[in-house]
Design an enzyme around this catalytic site. Structure first.
Site, PDB file in Angstrom:
ATOM      1  N   HIS A 165      38.479  43.796  35.134  1.00 22.01           N
ATOM      2  CA  HIS A 165      37.493  42.834  35.670  1.00 22.01           C
ATOM      3  C   HIS A 165      36.972  43.052  37.104  1.00 22.01           C
ATOM      4  O   HIS A 165      37.570  43.706  37.836  1.00 22.01           O
ATOM      5  CB  HIS A 165      38.076  41.555  35.498  1.00 22.01           C
ATOM      6  CG  HIS A 165      39.475  41.467  36.629  1.00 22.01           C
ATOM      7  ND1 HIS A 165      39.234  40.956  37.981  1.00 22.01           N
ATOM      8  CD2 HIS A 165      40.660  41.342  36.400  1.00 22.01           C
ATOM      9  CE1 HIS A 165      40.612  40.739  38.458  1.00 22.01           C
ATOM     10  NE2 HIS A 165      41.482  41.140  37.402  1.00 22.01           N
TER      11      HIS A 165
ATOM     12  N   ASP B  45      44.559  46.167  34.046  1.00 18.02           N
ATOM     13  CA  ASP B  45      44.719  44.917  35.009  1.00 18.02           C
ATOM     14  C   ASP B  45      45.921  44.809  35.430  1.00 18.02           C
ATOM     15  O   ASP B  45      46.394  43.565  35.516  1.00 18.02           O
ATOM     16  CB  ASP B  45      43.927  43.745  34.278  1.00 18.02           C
ATOM     17  CG  ASP B  45      43.816  42.507  35.512  1.00 18.02           C
ATOM     18  OD1 ASP B  45      43.733  42.728  36.545  1.00 18.02           O
ATOM     19  OD2 ASP B  45      43.688  41.383  34.976  1.00 18.02           O
TER      20      ASP B  45
ATOM     21  N   HIS C 204      46.574  39.365  44.843  1.00 17.54           N
ATOM     22  CA  HIS C 204      45.895  37.937  45.476  1.00 17.54           C
ATOM     23  C   HIS C 204      46.117  37.847  47.015  1.00 17.54           C
ATOM     24  O   HIS C 204      46.083  36.755  47.486  1.00 17.54           O
ATOM     25  CB  HIS C 204      46.432  36.907  44.702  1.00 17.54           C
ATOM     26  CG  HIS C 204      46.197  36.795  43.341  1.00 17.54           C
ATOM     27  ND1 HIS C 204      46.438  35.847  42.260  1.00 17.54           N
ATOM     28  CD2 HIS C 204      45.246  37.627  42.587  1.00 17.54           C
ATOM     29  CE1 HIS C 204      46.012  36.093  41.106  1.00 17.54           C
ATOM     30  NE2 HIS C 204      45.492  37.195  41.227  1.00 17.54           N
TER      31      HIS C 204
ATOM     32  N   GLU D  76      37.245  36.887  35.887  1.00 20.16           N
ATOM     33  CA  GLU D  76      38.885  36.809  35.354  1.00 20.16           C
ATOM     34  C   GLU D  76      39.700  36.091  36.098  1.00 20.16           C
ATOM     35  O   GLU D  76      40.614  35.134  35.718  1.00 20.16           O
ATOM     36  CB  GLU D  76      39.447  38.195  34.893  1.00 20.16           C
ATOM     37  CG  GLU D  76      40.839  38.198  34.254  1.00 20.16           C
ATOM     38  CD  GLU D  76      41.955  38.086  35.379  1.00 20.16           C
ATOM     39  OE1 GLU D  76      42.859  37.839  34.992  1.00 20.16           O
ATOM     40  OE2 GLU D  76      41.928  38.125  36.659  1.00 20.16           O
ATOM     41  N   GLU D  77      39.403  36.134  37.445  1.00 20.81           N
ATOM     42  CA  GLU D  77      40.370  35.476  38.484  1.00 20.81           C
ATOM     43  C   GLU D  77      40.472  33.931  38.249  1.00 20.81           C
ATOM     44  O   GLU D  77      41.520  33.280  38.412  1.00 20.81           O
ATOM     45  CB  GLU D  77      40.189  35.963  39.764  1.00 20.81           C
ATOM     46  CG  GLU D  77      40.260  37.375  40.119  1.00 20.81           C
ATOM     47  CD  GLU D  77      41.821  37.628  40.021  1.00 20.81           C
ATOM     48  OE1 GLU D  77      42.652  36.871  39.605  1.00 20.81           O
ATOM     49  OE2 GLU D  77      42.273  38.755  40.253  1.00 20.81           O
TER      50      GLU D  77
ATOM     51  N   ASP E 252      43.829  44.841  42.351  1.00 25.28           N
ATOM     52  CA  ASP E 252      43.480  43.800  41.121  1.00 25.28           C
ATOM     53  C   ASP E 252      41.941  43.231  41.295  1.00 25.28           C
ATOM     54  O   ASP E 252      41.519  42.368  42.127  1.00 25.28           O
ATOM     55  CB  ASP E 252      44.408  42.544  41.409  1.00 25.28           C
ATOM     56  CG  ASP E 252      44.021  41.417  40.439  1.00 25.28           C
ATOM     57  OD1 ASP E 252      43.633  41.598  39.278  1.00 25.28           O
ATOM     58  OD2 ASP E 252      44.432  40.262  40.751  1.00 25.28           O
TER      59      ASP E 252
END
Length: 456
Positions: A278, A352, A422, A324-325, A290
């Site tokens: 992503h 991912d 994140h 995606e997030e 990520d």
């Protein structure tokens, strides 16, 4: 004699094919470790573009950049696929502190994705610590109303597979605010999904579900060190208060794109295999693990095949999914278009889980095709790939359906992933060039084998 000759021919063909596969994997790894572009692509994504939250200027720049890079590879097609995505803006840096007997102790927090803001002056209330949603619900509205709920269930340290630990506590982040609001809480703070103690709060998606907007409450993550401190101070003084100030805001959905590059199949162009990651990331950092890593590894699979002059039997696409997030709109749009065009996908591979050393793959498939993968173990053993399991493969390929489809997910070593996931330290310097390239080679090897031998 004819039967003996046939057996000899088949055995010779098998040995020849086996040798070819070993040589092909060796060529893939050699090129990836000596000439790959994926690390330089990631450098550009991370350091020239930066964070790429859906709907942001960074996401728009990333679409343009990756499309341009795919166009340099000499693919048969490179194109954009329109998708409407959420636009949420964090605003000014969040503020939080513990108020305890006239002392004020600042702690690191960050708003969770999709959260509403506090009042401009912030919000102050007493805190109720819980170990999860079940404990919250057991306390009931009488003890929750007017309070800030502090979810402090940590990731379990005893699981070797860290994604298992993540899965066992992420519900408090995703639905914690919704459940607390139902009982009259004024805000929630959630212990960061992180196995180590540090000062980085980890953001992530959360959902208010079907609550009316008038009942939305602010929600934020607190660093693991901050959570430990708050928990200790609550033991000393259960009546202490907590202050937080969030300035985030949600807007109407905006137009963005999935980026797609394709090599058309030489024998079965109607059969489609995809490899993807992503393109969007959270806004606290540049999202190198990520999922910048998965994006450039997917692009590298196509580059490897072009440079090695491998002409796949089936059509192979690199799909760089958007959103995606905080919504998964890119994966859903890809499947919607695939159904509309009556496309036949036979294989999908997602990366991912970070750019760490690859350890194997997870699969969603029937037993027959899983046994086929296991029969290739000897090919992967020289490259230290040993974990082939049936498990979840990836969020973006999850919506994808076809009459017969094998899904796979790259499984890198997961021990350090949640140190960065994140958080503001998910930056380019945390990615090891060689580990990233090994992951790209592992992906290309699996795609090659499924392309050559097909699915059953």
């Amino acid at each position: 004699m004819k039967k003996v000759a046939l057996i000899c021919f088949l055995f010779t063909s098998y040995v020849y094919s086996q040798g070819n596969d070993q040589q092909m994997l060796k060529d893939i790894y050699t090129y990836s470790l000596t000439n790959s572009k994926c690390y330089s692509w990631l450098d550009d994504l991370s350091n020239k573009i930066g964070s790429r939250l859906s709907g942001s200027a960074g996401a728009e720049k990333a679409v343009i950049y990756t499309k341009q890079q795919l166009e340099t590879l000499g693919l048969d097609k490179v194109y954009l696929q329109e998708v409407m995505v959420p636009k949420w803006v964090r605003g000014e840096k969040e503020t939080a502190y513990i108020l305890d007997q006239k002392t004020k102790v600042t702690v690191p927090i960050c708003a969770l994705g999709g959260s509403v803001a506090t009042a401009k002056s912030g919000l102050t209330a007493e805190v109720v610590e819980v170990n999860g949603i079940k404990e919250l619900q057991a306390l009931g509205a009488e003890k929750i109303k007017g309070k800030i709920v502090f979810y402090n269930r940590p990731m379990e340290p005893f699981n070797i597979e860290t994604f298992t630990s993540y899965g066992h506590c992420v519900d408090q982040r995703y639905t914690g605010a919704k459940e607390a609001a139902k009982l009259g809480a004024v805000a929630t703070i959630v212990r960061s999904m992180n196995l180590r103690l540090d000062d980085f709060p980890h953001t992530g998606a959360q959902s208010y579900g079907d609550l009316p907007k008038s009942e939305y409450i602010p929600t934020a993550a607190i660093s693991t060190n901050g959570a430990e401190l708050l928990s200790q101070k609550l033991k000393e003084n259960s009546k202490l208060k907590f202050y937080l100030k969030l300035s985030c805001q949600s807007f109407d959905d905006v137009l963005s794109y999935n980026v797609i590059g394709e090599i058309t199949g030489s024998e079965h162009p109607e059969k489609i295999m995809i490899v993807g990651g992503h393109l969007d990331s959270w806004d606290l950092a540049d999202g190198s693990q990520d999922d910048g890593a998965g994006v450039v590894q997917s692009m590298e699979v196509l580059e490897l095949f072009k440079k090695l002059n491998y002409k796949p039997k089936n059509t192979i696409r690199a799909v760089l999914f958007m959103n995606e997030e905080n919504g998964g709109k890119g994966g859903k749009k890809y499947e919607e278009v695939a159904k509309l065009n009556k496309e036949n996908h036979i294989f999908a591979l997602e990366s991912d889980s970070g750019g760490f050393s690859p350890r194997g793959f997870s699969f969603e498939c029937d037993d027959y095709n899983f046994e086929k993968v296991r029969s290739w173990n000897y090919l992967f053993e020289p490259y230290l790939l040993h974990s082939f399991v049936k498990d979840h493969t990836g969020s973006d390929i999850s919506p994808l359906t076809s009459s017969k489809l094998v899904k796979a997910g790259l499984k890198p070593d997961s021990q350090r992933y949640f140190d960065y996931h994140h958080a503001a330290n998910d930056t380019f310097d945390a990615v090891n060039k060689r580990e990233l390239e090994l992951g790209a080679a592992a992906m290309a090897s699996l795609v090659y084998l499924f392309d050559k031998y097909g699915i059953d």
